[in-house]
Scaffold this motif. Structure first.
Motif, PDB file in Angstrom:
ATOM      1  N   ILE A   1     -57.455  10.814  14.744  1.00  0.00           N
ATOM      2  CA  ILE A   1     -56.955  10.387  16.057  1.00  0.00           C
ATOM      3  C   ILE A   1     -55.719   9.527  15.891  1.00  0.00           C
ATOM      4  O   ILE A   1     -54.835   9.506  16.750  1.00  0.00           O
ATOM      5  CB  ILE A   1     -58.063   9.639  16.834  1.00  0.00           C
ATOM      6  CG1 ILE A   1     -58.365  10.371  18.139  1.00  0.00           C
ATOM      7  CG2 ILE A   1     -57.646   8.219  17.169  1.00  0.00           C
ATOM      8  CD1 ILE A   1     -59.409   9.704  18.996  1.00  0.00           C
TER       9      ILE A   1
ATOM     10  N   LEU B   1     -59.446   9.724  22.590  1.00  0.00           N
ATOM     11  CA  LEU B   1     -58.042  10.144  22.529  1.00  0.00           C
ATOM     12  C   LEU B   1     -57.298   9.746  23.797  1.00  0.00           C
ATOM     13  O   LEU B   1     -56.174   9.230  23.746  1.00  0.00           O
ATOM     14  CB  LEU B   1     -57.962  11.660  22.324  1.00  0.00           C
ATOM     15  CG  LEU B   1     -56.555  12.246  22.232  1.00  0.00           C
ATOM     16  CD1 LEU B   1     -55.817  11.719  21.021  1.00  0.00           C
ATOM     17  CD2 LEU B   1     -56.597  13.771  22.198  1.00  0.00           C
TER      18      LEU B   1
ATOM     19  N   HIS C   1     -56.707   6.119  23.648  1.00  0.00           N
ATOM     20  CA  HIS C   1     -55.718   5.779  22.628  1.00  0.00           C
ATOM     21  C   HIS C   1     -54.308   6.114  23.093  1.00  0.00           C
ATOM     22  O   HIS C   1     -53.342   5.412  22.758  1.00  0.00           O
ATOM     23  CB  HIS C   1     -56.037   6.537  21.345  1.00  0.00           C
ATOM     24  CG  HIS C   1     -55.122   6.217  20.199  1.00  0.00           C
ATOM     25  ND1 HIS C   1     -55.167   5.009  19.535  1.00  0.00           N
ATOM     26  CD2 HIS C   1     -54.130   6.920  19.627  1.00  0.00           C
ATOM     27  CE1 HIS C   1     -54.239   5.003  18.582  1.00  0.00           C
ATOM     28  NE2 HIS C   1     -53.592   6.148  18.620  1.00  0.00           N
ATOM     29  N   GLN C   2     -54.157   7.195  23.848  1.00  0.00           N
ATOM     30  CA  GLN C   2     -52.841   7.566  24.356  1.00  0.00           C
ATOM     31  C   GLN C   2     -52.402   6.599  25.457  1.00  0.00           C
ATOM     32  O   GLN C   2     -51.241   6.214  25.535  1.00  0.00           O
ATOM     33  CB  GLN C   2     -52.887   8.996  24.923  1.00  0.00           C
ATOM     34  CG  GLN C   2     -53.047  10.065  23.871  1.00  0.00           C
ATOM     35  CD  GLN C   2     -51.757  10.321  23.114  1.00  0.00           C
ATOM     36  OE1 GLN C   2     -50.676  10.165  23.655  1.00  0.00           O
ATOM     37  NE2 GLN C   2     -51.880  10.688  21.851  1.00  0.00           N
TER      38      GLN C   2
ATOM     39  N   ALA D   1     -52.594  12.556  16.632  1.00  0.00           N
ATOM     40  CA  ALA D   1     -52.821  12.509  18.081  1.00  0.00           C
ATOM     41  C   ALA D   1     -52.057  13.604  18.831  1.00  0.00           C
ATOM     42  O   ALA D   1     -52.617  14.233  19.727  1.00  0.00           O
ATOM     43  CB  ALA D   1     -52.457  11.129  18.627  1.00  0.00           C
TER      44      ALA D   1
END
Lengths: 223, 223
Positions: free
Chosen positions: B105, B177, B180-181, B109
């Motif tokens: 990740i 994800l 995290h983005q 990504a």
DNA sequence: AGAAAATCTTGACACTCGCCAAGCTTCAAT
DNA sequence: ATTGAAGCTTGGCGAGTGTCAAGATTTTCT
């Protein structure tokens, strides 16, 4: 200069009603074509609007879509509240929940695939991130209301938190939707119901061995 | 007319190598822009190719993207096999697994958000459905290999099947994800690891109470 | 070396896109 | 009824798209 509340509110109500109508039309086209192939002219062709009117009510295309996302939220956030209010036993709630899940996948598949599309787009289009994030949070809370009520009715504690419960059920739902889109003749809906009826008890303590007690058609082993 | 195997195979190898190079370039751009904003000219600008050469090796844009998807499969399908082969205890396997999840990740990504993008696109673009479906199946099998090995090492049976295990872990991964983005500074990676270390034992029988025995930094309650 | 095949570049084509300005229609208020 | 604002349509602009044909270039084989 005597402006009554009716005279003042009506214009902005009209304005907002028109925005909503535009958004609903856009949502239909978005659910049909997806974000990538969506265009204002295509939306106009599939509706009563002309392609230019959008720029009278929205700054640009992205502004329309963001408004669509927020409007979509209102329609789906309380979808499962009725099954919470009308169920008074754990098994009854679970059954009503999975039935509703199956219904929405059958009746509103375009909206759901659009949701997953937009959520993915939010990782490439920062302008979507906030609106998408808020919906995701609301969905998690909706799932959590169901789970909390289930635990309450079953007299058992949950062994997972809100993010985990949502991520799990969302993952299951997404796979069912993908399967249903790829092959509508398949048994993805009954699989979805079976999986949720397996996993919800698994996410609560002391109910792991209670699976076989439910009887009915959902007692086939998962493997 | 004396055509040696080397003379015959080399051209098609060259051809395929060129296709792969194109695909890798396209994947980079796709991971950057997403499916919706991807264009052949944009890809050409970000690489050593010119925009026209694509049509010498691929029928059209979609053909290239489908090839990209299939090529992407090869690079990620065996990603977790090493952690299976090199782990000889359940907790060790689990730890190695979640570490690898966190690594990918962080390091890849763009490729992962592209995957979710393309999977959503497959619900609107039938030409993508087959390739996407095959990858999803391969990912499920990869997850299943990890789960089966975990159950084997832990001496416990799994209470979920292959589709459920994949859907669950995929849902968890996808949320991580997205988080995290949206907010790279957040603690989504440690949350992901904690969640997986909670759920994998939960998906096996007789390990529900074994969570607290792991100690370390992942023993915080999930709610 | 020369011929032939494979590979690549370039430029143009037809088309679609978001956006906007000018003008037209509708409606409300005086 | 007249005036002004609000709402809407239309047409077009510039930019960007996939695709392809024609030619230039490189590679390969005799």
């Amino acid at each position: 200069m005597a402006i009554t509340t009716r005279e003042r509110r009506n214009p902005v109500d009209k304005h907002d009603a028109r925005r909503r109508a535009l958004a609903e039309s856009a949502l239909r086209t978005l659910g049909e074509l997806g974000y990538a192939k969506f265009s204002l002219r295509e939306m106009a062709n599939h509706s009563e609007f002309t392609h230019g009117v959008v720029h009278y009510y929205f700054a640009d295309k992205l502004d329309l879509i963001v408004y669509c996302v927020q409007h979509y939220k209102a329609t789906c956030i309380t979808r499962y509240d009725s099954v919470i209010d009308e169920s008074f036993a754990a098994e009854e709630l679970l059954r009503a929940f999975v039935d509703k899940l199956g219904e929405t996948i059958e009746d509103e598949a375009p909206m759901h695939r659009l949701w997953y599309d937009l959520r993915s787009q939010s990782m490439f289009e920062p302008g979507l991130a906030d609106a998408v994030s808020h919906i995701d949070e609301s969905l998690a809370e909706m799932v959590w209301r169901v789970m909390a009520r289930y635990g309450e009715l079953a007299g058992a504690q949950l062994v997972v938190g809100k993010p985990e419960a949502y991520a799990i059920l969302d993952g299951i739902f997404q796979q069912a939707l993908l399967g249903h889109q790829r092959d509508p003749q398949g048994d993805h809906l009954v699989q979805l119901k079976r999986q949720v009826m397996l996993l919800v008890p698994l996410m609560t303590m002391g109910l792991q061995s209670g699976l076989a007690t439910e009887g009915g058609s959902a007692d086939t082993p998962p493997f």
